[in-house]
Design a protein around this motif. Structure first.
Motif, PDB file in Angstrom:
ATOM      1  N   ALA A   1       8.358   4.380  -1.972  1.00 23.39           N
ATOM      2  CA  ALA A   1       7.828   3.462  -0.959  1.00 23.39           C
ATOM      3  C   ALA A   1       6.593   4.049  -0.271  1.00 23.39           C
TER       4      ALA A   1
ATOM      5  N   ASP B   1       3.700   3.647  -2.612  1.00 24.02           N
ATOM      6  CA  ASP B   1       3.238   2.261  -2.638  1.00 24.02           C
ATOM      7  C   ASP B   1       2.445   1.915  -1.380  1.00 24.02           C
ATOM      8  N   ARG B   2       2.887   2.443  -0.243  1.00 22.84           N
ATOM      9  CA  ARG B   2       2.166   2.198   1.010  1.00 22.84           C
ATOM     10  C   ARG B   2       0.780   2.841   0.957  1.00 22.84           C
TER      11      ARG B   2
ATOM     12  N   ALA C   1      -1.469   0.783  -1.127  1.00 23.71           N
ATOM     13  CA  ALA C   1      -1.857  -0.431  -0.400  1.00 23.71           C
ATOM     14  C   ALA C   1      -2.995  -0.136   0.574  1.00 23.71           C
TER      15      ALA C   1
ATOM     16  N   THR D   1      -0.790   8.744   4.923  1.00 32.49           N
ATOM     17  CA  THR D   1       0.398   8.453   4.127  1.00 32.49           C
ATOM     18  C   THR D   1       0.527   9.433   2.963  1.00 32.49           C
TER      19      THR D   1
END
Length: 228
Positions: free
Chosen positions: A116, A119-120, A123, A136
């Protein structure tokens, strides 16, 4: 913030809290290389006495973030190209070991969190939010190392990571081509994690960290922030 979390923070020694605040300022470039640490001003700003401040400065000296000069006081440690290069030389095999251990020890929930975070990060990258992508990415690497469940590895990684992040914060952000290459490497890495390809993930992590170090050095050299 919940009361439980607030109590947990308050149980930390005062000098550790002060060190954490100053560490963040150094890593983010608010306190820059060779800046003098004015004890009187810092005590007033943080509303503390000199004892916890001086204990905090000693902690930061041990981490290589502060230099204490006899009879002259403390300054923010300068950054050298050689130091940053050496830090990444150590981080590469350390993070390769970390991901190898993490992939044999982490729970399904931890694996999901790592995916996750990746993926963040992607993004943020795709929306051109470089600050979000950078922060991140930092959390992604630290979460992976924590999943290795190896205290000495984690503490060593944290010290080296603090030094490496100074270079990345103080340098202008990577140009788009470098960022594209770094994110492509991350995409390969997360596929190996998802597929439980431990040795492939370790190799990709090692190469990714070394390449990141080269990008940091190139960027610092172009900016003139660090000395050779």
């Amino acid at each position: 913030m919940t009361m439980n979390k607030m109590n947990a923070i308050n149980r930390n020694p005062l000098h550790a809290q002060v060190a954490a605040t100053m560490r963040d300022r150094i890593m983010q470039g608010e306190l820059r290389p060779a800046d003098r640490l004015n004890e009187i001003a810092l005590c007033e700003e943080l509303d503390i006495s000199r004892t916890p401040l001086r204990e905090a400065i000693k902690l930061l000296e041990a981490e290589g973030l502060v230099t204490i000069r006899p009879h002259k006081g403390a300054i923010v440690a300068e950054i050298s190209m050689q130091e940053i290069s050496e830090v990444f030389d150590l981080l590469a095999p350390l993070e390769a070991l970390g991901i190898r251990l993490a992939m044999t020890r982490m729970s399904a929930e931890e694996k999901s969190r790592i995916i996750a975070l990746h993926d963040r990060m992607i993004a943020f990258y795709e929306s051109n939010d470089r600050e979000g992508c950078f922060l991140t990415d930092y959390e992604f690497h630290n979460t992976l190392i924590a999943a290795a469940r190896h205290d000495v590895l984690q503490s060593t990684h944290q010290s080296l990571s603090n030094r490496s992040q100074r270079g990345r914060y103080l340098a202008p952000r990577f140009d788009q081509q470098k960022l594209d290459i770094a994110m492509a490497a991350h995409q390969e890495l997360i596929v190996a994690v998802k597929d439980d390809e431990i040795e492939t993930a370790a190799r990709l992590m090692h190469d990714h960290v070394l390449l990141t170090g080269k990008f940091v050095i190139d960027t610092l050299r172009a900016s003139g922030v660090a000395r050779e």
